[in-house]
Design a protein around this motif. Structure first.
Motif, PDB file in Angstrom:
ATOM      1  N   PRO A  15      12.893  -5.789 -20.404  1.00 38.41           N
ATOM      2  CA  PRO A  15      14.276  -5.497 -19.982  1.00 38.41           C
ATOM      3  C   PRO A  15      14.410  -5.544 -18.455  1.00 38.41           C
ATOM      4  N   HIS A  16      15.567  -5.990 -17.983  1.00 36.43           N
ATOM      5  CA  HIS A  16      15.773  -6.126 -16.532  1.00 36.43           C
ATOM      6  C   HIS A  16      15.413  -4.853 -15.781  1.00 36.43           C
ATOM      7  N   THR A  25      17.587 -14.532 -18.295  1.00 38.33           N
ATOM      8  CA  THR A  25      16.858 -13.576 -17.458  1.00 38.33           C
ATOM      9  C   THR A  25      17.309 -13.688 -16.008  1.00 38.33           C
ATOM     10  N   GLN A  54      15.271  -0.234 -22.170  1.00 36.57           N
ATOM     11  CA  GLN A  54      16.211  -1.037 -22.960  1.00 36.57           C
ATOM     12  C   GLN A  54      17.626  -0.756 -22.447  1.00 36.57           C
ATOM     13  N   PRO A  55      18.482  -1.785 -22.399  1.00 35.88           N
ATOM     14  CA  PRO A  55      19.800  -1.604 -21.768  1.00 35.88           C
ATOM     15  C   PRO A  55      20.597  -0.419 -22.307  1.00 35.88           C
ATOM     16  N   GLN A  77      22.423 -10.229 -20.042  1.00 38.01           N
ATOM     17  CA  GLN A  77      22.078  -9.711 -21.370  1.00 38.01           C
ATOM     18  C   GLN A  77      22.949 -10.384 -22.443  1.00 38.01           C
ATOM     19  N   GLU A  87      15.666 -10.891 -27.023  1.00 42.41           N
ATOM     20  CA  GLU A  87      15.490  -9.468 -27.384  1.00 42.41           C
ATOM     21  C   GLU A  87      14.075  -8.982 -27.076  1.00 42.41           C
TER      22      GLU A  87
END
Ligand code: HSE
Length: 437
Positions: A330-331, A125, A335-336, A120, A326
């Motif tokens: 998200p992984h 990624t 959202q983180p 991040q 952004e």
């Protein structure tokens, strides 16, 4: 546009499959990705030279760090497996600004929080579709396809080796060790096959699924793990008589008290589709509040099925190379900053129905005493079966199904039952799930 240069770490079962699929389907893949994808560098200590036949311009080294430090390489595919040096290699690749694709479930389950935070920060990624359920695109399904839903629970057959063993034992009466050997020869089993049969591999995968389903941090150490080694042929038979099959499931469920996170042998009604998933195949059943139950099925292990997921991740990464970090998926699906630390329930606080098998003396009052202990603990019996003793035997197996009960409540009752003189040995317990939503 020049092809994207990719560095491949590991030329074993999945590495070899990845090379083959990328070479065989190069044109089709380039049409999808918008650019050619070329494995320009690879690292392996030993490999079958046949793998490189027909592959142009590939530089092979023994030291994987040469690849992650090579400025030409834009994407690193990590297929070495295990915790170390995979963790160091992935973190180094991220530090060098490279995107990473990995099939390493152990790495993601244990070190994913650290790895995703690093990625991040660097704006790269880390894709891990192949880490769960082999060729089934389950990460994409949960993270993107089901993003409208509040996911309620997931139940999956997520270890191909374990499912292969249970299926062969049930259908062909084969010996456990013999089937395991075959799974190893076919490239399904982990380097340490206890990871398969003791449920550790499934627990790695379940940890990842729970995280992307509920938006919680990865918490492998809180996953309850029980293997299949204690299952006896008679349990398989009794399950069938009650209308059930035994499967080794990973189950995660959202409850008012916290998240259930558990891998164990499970009796499920034989008429459920997932009960009929056999051999090395995997299946994941997901209940979302909007969509209802959905089932995903496919090969959970093996060279090209796993390569299918690896290459799909590479295509995704290539498509997103020019996008703003952004705006990428998200992984961990959420959202983180939106991950929530919901409590993980210890197994004795999980409520399920149970199958109980015990060896009891064949004399009046024994069943009544056992039923009395269960009743005193507030445990209701759903079904009961006792056979006539075999010739010359004085003890018989007594088999029961209970209604739903808290793990700790059952444990207390079982301790009291095992104290009875008329009960020999330990009580065999298998959790029962109806999976009916
Ligand atoms: N050992 C694993 C299995 C390989 O049998 O499912 C795929 O993760």
């Amino acid at each position: 546009m020049n092809p994207v240069k990719v560095g491949l770490l590991g030329l074993g079962t999945v590495g070899g499959g990845t090379l083959k699929v990328l070479t065989r389907n190069a044109d089709e893949i380039a049409r999808r990705a918008g650019r050619g994808i070329r494995i320009s560098h690879a690292a392996a200590k030993a490999f079958d030279p046949e793998l490189l036949r027909g592959v142009d311009d590939i530089e092979v080294t023994e030291d994987a760090f040469d690849v992650v430090n090579n400025p030409e390489v834009e994407i690193v595919i990590e297929l070495i497996g295990g915790y170390s040096p995979a963790r160091e290699l992935v973190l180094k690749a991220i530090e060098n600004g490279k995107h990473v694709v990995t099939a390493n479930k152990a790495l993601i389950a244990l070190h994913g929080n650290e790895i995703f935070a690093a990625a991040q920060e660097k704006g790269v990624t880390v894709a891990f579709e192949a880490a769960v359920a082999g060729g089934i695109p389950i990460i994409k399904a949960v993270r993107e396809g089901l993003s409208a839903n509040r996911i309620e629970w997931i139940a999956g057959i997520i270890n191909g080796t374990g499912n292969f063993i249970l299926t062969e034992m049930r259908d062909k009466g084969r010996d456990f060790a013999d089937v395991l050997k075959e799974a190893q020869a076919l490239g399904y089993a982990e380097v340490d096959p206890t990871f398969d049969v003791e449920g550790i591999d499934a627990a790695h995968k379940l940890t990842i699924l729970a995280s992307i389903a509920f938006g919680i941090p990865l918490q492998f150490d809180k996953t309850y793990t029980e293997g299949i080694t204690k299952i006896e042929p008679q349990d398989v038979e009794y399950a069938a008589q009650f209308g059930y099959r035994i499967k080794h499931l990973g189950i995660t469920r959202r409850t008012d008290r916290g998240i259930e996170l558990r891998v164990h042998p499970t009796m499920i009604p034989h008429r459920r589709l997932i009960a009929n998933v056999d051999g090395v195949m995997n299946a994941v059943l997901i209940k979302g509040d909007a969509v209802g139950p959905t089932l995903y099925y496919g090969a959970g292990a093996g060279s090209e099925p796993t390569a299918s997921a690896v290459v799909a991740d590479v295509v995704d990464v290539v498509r997103a190379l020019t996008s703003d970090p952004e705006n990428r998926v998200p992984h961990l699906a959420f959202q983180p900053g939106e991950l929530v630390d919901l409590p993980i329930l210890p197994i004795d606080e999980v409520e399920t129905a149970f199958y109980l098998r015990m060896q009891v003396e064949d004399k009046p009052g024994v069943v009544a005493r056992i039923a009395g202990i269960l009743a005193d603990s507030g445990i209701s019996i759903e079904a009961i079966q006792q056979k006539e003793p075999a010739e010359g035997e004085t003890t018989v197996p007594l088999v029961m199904l209970t209604q739903k009960v808290l793990g700790q409540q059952l444990d207390q009752a079982i301790a009291a039952i095992e104290q009875l003189e008329s009960v020999s040995g330990q009580v065999m317990l298998i959790r029962v799930e109806r999976l009916d939503g």
